[in-house]
Scaffold this motif. Structure first.
Motif, short mmCIF file in Angstrom:
data_model
loop_
_atom_site.label_atom_id
_atom_site.label_comp_id
_atom_site.label_asym_id
_atom_site.label_seq_id
_atom_site.Cartn_x
_atom_site.Cartn_y
_atom_site.Cartn_z
N ALA A 170 38.53 26.63 41.93
CA ALA A 170 37.14 27.46 42.03
C ALA A 170 36.85 28.18 43.05
CB ALA A 170 36.14 26.49 41.72
N LYS A 171 37.58 27.45 44.31
CA LYS A 171 37.47 28.42 45.67
C LYS A 171 38.18 29.65 45.65
CE LYS A 171 39.07 24.82 48.06
NZ LYS A 171 39.39 24.04 49.29
N ARG A 172 39.16 29.86 44.67
CA ARG A 172 39.80 30.94 44.79
C ARG A 172 39.18 32.31 44.34
NH1 ARG A 172 44.08 29.81 48.34
NH2 ARG A 172 44.20 27.74 48.37
N ALA A 189 29.78 24.01 40.74
CA ALA A 189 29.38 23.74 42.12
C ALA A 189 30.36 23.97 43.14
CB ALA A 189 29.35 22.22 42.08
N ALA A 190 31.62 24.31 42.86
CA ALA A 190 32.66 24.44 43.85
C ALA A 190 32.84 26.28 43.84
CB ALA A 190 33.90 24.07 43.46
N GLY A 191 32.09 26.88 43.22
CA GLY A 191 32.06 28.54 43.56
C GLY A 191 32.54 29.10 42.28
N CYS A 192 32.93 28.62 41.12
CA CYS A 192 33.48 29.47 39.92
C CYS A 192 32.30 30.04 39.20
CB CYS A 192 34.21 28.52 39.31
SG CYS A 192 34.70 29.11 37.58
N ASP A 193 32.25 31.24 39.03
CA ASP A 193 31.15 31.78 38.11
C ASP A 193 31.79 32.78 37.13
OD1 ASP A 193 32.25 34.11 39.59
OD2 ASP A 193 30.26 34.93 40.32
N ARG A 194 33.08 32.64 36.82
CA ARG A 194 33.81 33.26 35.70
C ARG A 194 34.51 32.41 35.03
NH1 ARG A 194 36.46 37.84 38.97
NH2 ARG A 194 36.22 36.39 40.62
N LEU A 195 34.01 31.84 33.84
CA LEU A 195 34.90 30.74 33.20
C LEU A 195 34.83 30.76 31.75
CD1 LEU A 195 36.11 27.96 33.19
CD2 LEU A 195 33.73 26.98 33.14
#
Length: 351
Positions: A142-144, A169-175
């Motif tokens: 997610a951090k990437r 929560a770790a920053g992923c917004d495209r899933l």
């Protein structure tokens, strides 16, 4: 989470078209030339992306893990996995081959360090089903700040919900989430394609199918019909090659048929908007019914079912719609009307 996003210029949205991933996985069998050939096959078939897997046996299983019953291989799972590892120095050259074909390059990392290794080369990360509960790996991915596709095999909806929350929560917004059944091959009755709709409706993000059934086209076409945004299928150069994933994978011809079948389904499924298509214009005019005289009617004569019918007009001019029949039958002709005249509002008046 975003309801749509792009991977190498291809859009993944709440409903298709399908982003099709050729899952080369570990079917390279340790041969770089075979890995290149797999990329070529994905391109020729019309896939949007090719995907590999990056793992280390020592980061997957202890040496004492024993053998896997379903594989039917007496070797320990540790030894099998060790023989399937993808060398790190292949990555820039595999990426270059994918670039040559304008294929998105995707990989599944199976331990945290593999994420950093893959980051310079991949257009998106794939989370394999068994890693769905591997929170440290999810957070590292997610951090990437890259799109993530996650399979959900052998998981229930609550576990999927927790994994999605961890990524977000770790920053992923495209899933995108993939319905998947962790059986190799998957029997048709266990594919459960409709679960992709549940995932899409529950999370409001793109969903699709990671298919392990043997038939190249049936499950993927069903997924496309249900609006899958992404589709993944294992493929191989030959089912008879040694290794655990070849037997249930599709061969090059099957992968081509899969892509062609999905694209055909997408064409017939359409947008869902109920409108008149241009291809219908001719017959809409030719075969729609109008009110028409069946006998000559003199000026002042009353209309009746004896001299009027509801007929398809063919190439005659348009006329009154059938819903005007009751009003017409209560009226008289305002002029002399030959037989087979499509009637207009000015041709009658109330009696």
């Amino acid at each position: 989470m975003q309801p749509s996003f792009e991977i190498r210029g291809r859009t993944l949205a709440l409903t298709g078209p399908c982003f099709i991933i050729g899952e080369a996985g570990s079917n390279h069998n340790g041969s770089f030339e075979q890995a290149l050939a797999l990329i070529d096959v994905a391109a020729k078939a019309g896939c949007d992306a090719v995907k590999f897997q990056v793992f280390k046996a020592k980061r997957l299983y202890p040496k004492a893990a024993g053998s896997s019953d379903y594989l039917g291989d007496e070797r320990s799972i540790f030894d099998i996995i060790a023989a399937m590892e993808l060398p790190e120095d292949w990555l820039p050259r595999l990426r270059a081959r994918a670039d040559h074909h304008n294929l998105a390059f995707i990989a599944s990392p199976f331990h945290e360090e593999a994420v950093a290794l893959l980051d310079p080369f991949v257009d998106a990360f794939k989370i394999a089903s068994y890693e769905l509960t591997h929170a440290p790996l999810l957070r590292e991915v997610a951090k990437r700040d890259k799109p993530v596709i996650m399979s959900t095999g052998a998981s229930n909806l609550d576990e999927v919900r927790e994994a999605v929350a961890t990524l977000e929560a770790a920053g992923c917004d495209r899933l995108a989430l993939m319905q998947c059944t962790a059986a190799y091959p998957t029997p048709p009755e266990a594919v459960n394609v409709r679960a992709l709709v549940t995932l899409r409706d529950t999370f409001g993000i793109p969903s699709g199918l990671s298919d392990h059934s043997e038939h190249p086209e049936i499950a993927p076409m069903a997924a496309a019909a249900l609006g899958a945004a992404v589709l993944e299928k294992h493929y191989t150069l030959s089912k008879f090659l040694p290794g655990p994933d070849h037997a249930f994978a599709v061969e090059p011809d099957g992968l081509s048929r899969l892509v062609a079948g999905v694209r055909a389904v997408e064409r017939v499924v359409g947008s869902g908007d109920k409108t008149v298509h241009g291809v219908e214009d001719e017959l809409r005019a030719f075969a729609r019914r109008v009110l028409m005289t069946t006998k000559a009617v003199a000026k002042g004569e009353r209309f009746s079912r004896d001299n009027v019918d509801v007929l398809r007009r063919g190439k005659l001019v348009g006329g009154l719609e059938p819903k005007r029949l009751e009003a017409l039958l209560a009226g008289v002709a305002t002029r002399d009307l030959p037989a087979e005249t499509p009637l207009q509002e000015t041709d009658f008046t109330s009696g």
